[in-house]
Design a protein around this motif. Structure first.
Motif, mmCIF file in Angstrom:
data_model
loop_
_atom_site.group_PDB
_atom_site.id
_atom_site.type_symbol
_atom_site.label_atom_id
_atom_site.label_comp_id
_atom_site.label_asym_id
_atom_site.label_seq_id
_atom_site.Cartn_x
_atom_site.Cartn_y
_atom_site.Cartn_z
ATOM 1 N N THR A 118 84.742 -36.558 30.857
ATOM 2 C CA THR A 118 83.452 -36.343 31.527
ATOM 3 C C THR A 118 83.001 -37.494 32.407
ATOM 4 O OG1 THR A 118 82.236 -37.263 29.649
ATOM 5 C CG2 THR A 118 82.639 -34.882 29.622
ATOM 6 N N LEU A 119 83.541 -38.684 32.219
ATOM 7 C CA LEU A 119 83.097 -39.867 32.955
ATOM 8 C C LEU A 119 84.262 -40.546 33.666
ATOM 9 C CD1 LEU A 119 80.876 -41.534 30.207
ATOM 10 C CD2 LEU A 119 80.086 -40.131 32.136
ATOM 11 N N ILE A 120 83.998 -41.039 34.872
ATOM 12 C CA ILE A 120 84.965 -41.817 35.639
ATOM 13 C C ILE A 120 84.392 -43.213 35.818
ATOM 14 C CG2 ILE A 120 86.207 -42.030 37.838
ATOM 15 C CD1 ILE A 120 86.954 -39.530 36.271
ATOM 16 N N ALA A 121 85.122 -44.218 35.407
ATOM 17 C CA ALA A 121 84.689 -45.601 35.593
ATOM 18 C C ALA A 121 85.553 -46.250 36.668
ATOM 19 C CB ALA A 121 84.805 -46.379 34.292
ATOM 20 N N VAL A 122 84.915 -47.058 37.511
ATOM 21 C CA VAL A 122 85.627 -47.751 38.583
ATOM 22 C C VAL A 122 85.210 -49.216 38.567
ATOM 23 C CG1 VAL A 122 86.332 -47.627 40.982
ATOM 24 C CG2 VAL A 122 85.270 -45.641 39.929
ATOM 25 N N ALA A 123 86.197 -50.091 38.578
ATOM 26 C CA ALA A 123 85.910 -51.518 38.619
ATOM 27 C C ALA A 123 85.885 -51.985 40.062
ATOM 28 C CB ALA A 123 86.991 -52.288 37.872
ATOM 29 N N ASN A 124 85.128 -53.027 40.372
ATOM 30 C CA ASN A 124 85.170 -53.571 41.723
ATOM 31 C C ASN A 124 85.048 -55.083 41.726
ATOM 32 O OD1 ASN A 124 82.188 -54.292 42.355
ATOM 33 N ND2 ASN A 124 82.137 -52.268 41.408
ATOM 34 N N TYR A 125 85.599 -55.673 42.781
ATOM 35 C CA TYR A 125 85.503 -57.109 42.975
ATOM 36 C C TYR A 125 84.196 -57.461 43.687
ATOM 37 C CZ TYR A 125 90.609 -57.445 42.119
ATOM 38 O OH TYR A 125 91.877 -57.403 41.593
ATOM 39 N N GLU A 126 83.785 -56.591 44.579
ATOM 40 C CA GLU A 126 82.555 -56.773 45.341
ATOM 41 C C GLU A 126 81.688 -55.549 45.140
ATOM 42 O OE1 GLU A 126 81.576 -59.282 47.300
ATOM 43 O OE2 GLU A 126 83.388 -60.456 46.929
ATOM 44 N N PRO A 127 80.493 -55.634 44.601
ATOM 45 C CA PRO A 127 79.764 -56.842 44.211
ATOM 46 C C PRO A 127 80.164 -57.447 42.874
ATOM 47 C CG PRO A 127 78.445 -54.901 43.788
ATOM 48 C CD PRO A 127 79.723 -54.407 44.391
ATOM 49 N N GLY A 128 81.060 -56.787 42.126
ATOM 50 C CA GLY A 128 81.481 -57.346 40.845
ATOM 51 C C GLY A 128 80.870 -56.587 39.686
ATOM 52 N N GLY A 129 81.683 -55.693 39.088
ATOM 53 C CA GLY A 129 81.156 -54.914 37.966
ATOM 54 C C GLY A 129 81.889 -53.596 37.845
ATOM 55 N N VAL A 130 81.278 -52.710 37.087
ATOM 56 C CA VAL A 130 81.856 -51.386 36.856
ATOM 57 C C VAL A 130 80.784 -50.343 37.123
ATOM 58 C CG1 VAL A 130 82.732 -49.813 35.061
ATOM 59 C CG2 VAL A 130 83.563 -52.160 35.168
ATOM 60 N N ARG A 131 81.173 -49.307 37.811
ATOM 61 C CA ARG A 131 80.276 -48.168 38.014
ATOM 62 C C ARG A 131 80.879 -46.936 37.366
ATOM 63 N NH1 ARG A 131 78.551 -50.121 44.031
ATOM 64 N NH2 ARG A 131 76.771 -51.320 43.271
ATOM 65 N N VAL A 132 80.008 -46.110 36.808
ATOM 66 C CA VAL A 132 80.458 -44.942 36.048
ATOM 67 C C VAL A 132 79.872 -43.692 36.698
ATOM 68 C CG1 VAL A 132 80.553 -43.838 33.793
ATOM 69 C CG2 VAL A 132 80.590 -46.328 33.958
ATOM 70 N N PHE A 133 80.733 -42.691 36.868
ATOM 71 C CA PHE A 133 80.366 -41.484 37.596
ATOM 72 C C PHE A 133 80.625 -40.248 36.750
ATOM 73 C CE2 PHE A 133 79.870 -43.542 41.692
ATOM 74 C CZ PHE A 133 80.553 -44.733 41.489
ATOM 75 N N ASP A 134 79.838 -39.231 36.990
ATOM 76 C CA ASP A 134 80.062 -37.928 36.357
ATOM 77 C C ASP A 134 81.327 -37.313 36.959
ATOM 78 O OD1 ASP A 134 79.736 -34.822 36.601
ATOM 79 O OD2 ASP A 134 78.416 -35.412 34.969
ATOM 80 N N ALA A 135 82.266 -36.916 36.115
ATOM 81 C CA ALA A 135 83.549 -36.422 36.617
ATOM 82 C C ALA A 135 83.406 -35.098 37.351
ATOM 83 C CB ALA A 135 84.541 -36.278 35.464
ATOM 84 N N GLY A 136 82.363 -34.349 37.025
ATOM 85 C CA GLY A 136 82.164 -33.064 37.694
ATOM 86 C C GLY A 136 81.597 -33.239 39.095
ATOM 87 N N THR A 137 80.506 -34.002 39.195
ATOM 88 C CA THR A 137 79.750 -34.079 40.457
ATOM 89 C C THR A 137 79.985 -35.366 41.243
ATOM 90 O OG1 THR A 137 77.922 -35.167 39.346
ATOM 91 C CG2 THR A 137 77.880 -32.758 39.395
ATOM 92 N N SER A 190 80.911 -60.930 38.228
ATOM 93 C CA SER A 190 82.253 -61.513 38.190
ATOM 94 C C SER A 190 83.225 -60.491 38.761
ATOM 95 C CB SER A 190 82.632 -61.821 36.747
ATOM 96 O OG SER A 190 83.997 -62.157 36.647
ATOM 97 N N LYS A 191 84.305 -60.993 39.342
ATOM 98 C CA LYS A 191 85.394 -60.095 39.684
ATOM 99 C C LYS A 191 85.837 -59.419 38.380
ATOM 100 C CE LYS A 191 89.498 -61.650 41.324
ATOM 101 N NZ LYS A 191 90.390 -62.265 42.351
ATOM 102 N N THR A 192 85.908 -58.103 38.408
ATOM 103 C CA THR A 192 86.144 -57.344 37.176
ATOM 104 C C THR A 192 87.527 -56.721 37.215
ATOM 105 O OG1 THR A 192 83.789 -56.898 37.055
ATOM 106 C CG2 THR A 192 85.229 -55.523 35.692
ATOM 107 N N ILE A 193 88.280 -56.966 36.187
ATOM 108 C CA ILE A 193 89.681 -56.535 36.150
ATOM 109 C C ILE A 193 89.967 -55.816 34.832
ATOM 110 C CG2 ILE A 193 90.404 -58.443 37.650
ATOM 111 C CD1 ILE A 193 91.281 -58.674 33.980
ATOM 112 N N GLY A 194 91.192 -55.262 34.718
ATOM 113 C CA GLY A 194 91.681 -54.745 33.445
ATOM 114 C C GLY A 194 90.858 -53.609 32.865
ATOM 115 N N LEU A 195 90.315 -52.730 33.710
ATOM 116 C CA LEU A 195 89.505 -51.608 33.232
ATOM 117 C C LEU A 195 90.411 -50.521 32.654
ATOM 118 C CD1 LEU A 195 86.874 -49.879 33.076
ATOM 119 C CD2 LEU A 195 87.353 -49.192 35.430
#
Lengths: 387, 387
Positions: B117-136, B147-152
């Motif tokens: 149900t959830l999609i998570a995406v890591a990013n270097y800029e701005p630094g963090g993780v965002r989580v999205f509804d897999a349907g919409t 921080s630069k976020t890695i290893g998600l």
């Protein structure tokens, strides 16, 4: 309105072609589909895991009182092995039988080769294994064993492995070359009654009815040597008929251990997965039938033999303690987890129902009407060895 | 002839409905499909494993120079994570983009929750993780890390785990309740640059760039404690830029060991899967990039960094010896096994080709034209943790 008329017209135009055996089928991703054996009516219920609902039924499969099935690599077809010796190929998308052979008398269990091209079926009468082309269901090999043949599994590199109750031998049938090559491994023990292969396709374990203990084979060896393990296993079997011995697909890898139903006792055994020695036991509600590891191995779910078969217990893999008990209803026959372990579906045969539980919270989140359901088989099995 | 005309008429009648965003799609079992990233053209090649052929192409995915993807549980949809911060949802049956968001700047890597149900995406800029509804694809959570976020990765019970390069911390984001709950684990080490989760979803391992060694976490613990392992690992990294450090998805379980590319050396390490200590090393043709265990673990296939990247070596798991060498062509970027290990598909980027090998005999059995292919992703990944 126009689109509805268009669809209706298409259905009418295409229908004769479909009856003529065309490949047209309703659109469907197959990754979250499943089949549930309806053991009293020779039918399969087609289910959609995401919908938590039945989407169809396939009838005419004969005697499914003890039935199992395997999937083709694309998940589209299932090969159903019936007690009466029936081998039926069904198309999960069209929900139709596409092929059927009565391949022997009393029969139990089958397997599909790793490349999806061969179907092997074991039988008690006349005794042996027959191998069929997965596309056409034509027989391509007949391997008589002169013995009731049990414990048939697929193994990597286009092999099938099976065991002889009477002779106490395991045979490895290698179909990777031009002609099948059989390797016979004697000394498995007295009356092996069932066997399993671990999920990596390496360790084959046969349970013995004629003596205590089990026998393990390392299939990575050129000529595997039988190794006796768990010497006390089976002590509880005095007086038990063989059909009450634990199903060996009840083995499950949880963490660093396998978990295995004890024999004639209300316990499961924990077995070190590396050296196959017993490490612990957990007392349970009744005689365990299936001990199934939740994907990831964090918990093990256990169902029980009649008359205590309305109950499931959940055991924590680390503590080995029972952490939860559920009472779904009369005759809990089988459990199947979604592939990543989020849900477990439970056959409640005598309530004509399949219950769906959240595997983390134990909350019941759905139910589906089904006729005397037994085995539940999700399509993700297409991508696993030994299933 | 009549049937052909019927099909053509149906296509014409249904086409306007399809453009209007209907759910109609060609019939297809999805179990043996796959997507191959075409890194220079922002496209995905759609392939059928059983046919050993391409069946379509999906275009318009932006910058796929470093792209990965995950599948929905039904295998129908893929979520593609592009280097430019693009998150694209594609329908493998209609071969169309069904949704796309530019969710951040420089971005790498994503995951899907176990329940899909959830999609998570890591990013270097701005630094963090965002989580999205897999349907919409609507954003449901924004987790800035500074921080630069890695290893998600995804972990069981609706969790995501990721690590902070700057702070040397691992965060566990639990979405199983009403609101996300974050557990922060400090003391991971200096500049963790990548991480992986083992296939059972239990052990999370971060590689360090700022010092030797790696750090392991047991995700079964309520509050995991960091544990340093392989203290010599990384000694070869002096002078190496971080992007030349080994991919940690290069870890693979083979038998009772993990196999891991060495750092700055032409070797792979064997690591006991239970206590995570080094057991052996195997000298290789070049600096390993991916060391991938054939399903079942019998062999490990290894590809190499530029300039020795036209070669693959096959290592026997038991003997730890190189048993075969192949030279598919220039720039072997990625390998993907069929789910039961019968074949391995190999991206040969600079030959615009994907080669197909029999994993048992090493014979080349097919090839598919592709434009600068990199990552190959088969639908069976839908049913695995951490993939």
């Amino acid at each position: 309105m126009i689109r509805f008329a268009a669809l209706a017209l298409c259905a009418a135009l295409l229908a004769p072609a479909a009856h003529a055996g065309s490949q047209e089928a309703p659109c469907c991703a197959t990754g979250d589909l499943g089949l549930i054996v309806e053991r009293a009516s020779g039918s399969l219920l087609v289910v959609d895991q995401s919908e938590r609902a039945a989407i169809g039924r396939i009838e005419g499969l004969g005697d499914l009182s003890h039935a199992s099935l395997v999937y083709s690599p694309d998940e589209r077809f299932a090969f159903v092995f019936g007690r009466d010796g029936g081998l039926t190929k069904v198309d999960i998308l069209t929900q139709k039988i596409t092929g059927r052979v009565m391949q022997a008398g009393n029969s139990i269990g089958g397997a599909i080769s790793d490349d999806g091209t061969l179907i092997a079926v074991a039988n008690y009468e006349p005794g042996g294994v027959r191998v069929f082309d997965a596309g056409t269901l034509e027989m391509v090999a007949d391997i008589p064993t002169g013995s009731k043949t049990i414990g048939l599994v697929d193994a990597p590199d286009r092999r099938f492995v099976f065991t002889l109750w009477d002779a106490g031998e395991t045979w490895i049938a290698d179909f990777s070359g031009d002609a099948p090559k059989i390797t016979k491994v004697p000394g498995i023990g007295k009356n092996p009654y069932d066997a399993l292969i671990a999920a990596d396709g390496r360790t084959y374990i046969a349970g013995l009815f004629g003596e205590d203990g089990l026998t393990a084979l390392d299939l990575w060896d050129e000529t595997p040597e039988p190794r006796r393990i768990l010497p006390g296993y089976g002590k509880g079997r005095e007086g038990l008929p063989v059909y009450k011995m634990p199903h060996l697909e009840g083995w499950a890898l949880a963490g660093e251990e396998f978990v295995l139903p004890a024999v004639g006792q209300h316990e499961v055994l924990w077995v070190d997965a590396r050296d196959l020695t017993e490490t612990a036991r957990t007392k349970t509600h009744g005689q365990p039938v299936f001990a199934m590891s939740r994907p990831g191995g964090r918990q093990v779910w256990v169902n029980f033999a009649h008359p205590l078969n309305d109950t499931i217990q959940v055991i924590d893999t680390r503590s080995h303690e029972v952490i939860h008990e559920l009472t779904p209803g009369p005759a809990v026959l089988h459990m199947e987890f979604t592939a990543r372990g989020t849900e477990v579906w439970v056959s409640v045969r005598d309530a004509d129902r399949v219950d769906i539980y959240d595997a983390a919270t134990f909350e019941k989140i759905g139910e589906i009407a089904a006729k005397s359901p037994s085995g539940i088989f999700f399509t993700a099995r297409a991508h696993r060895m030994g299933l």
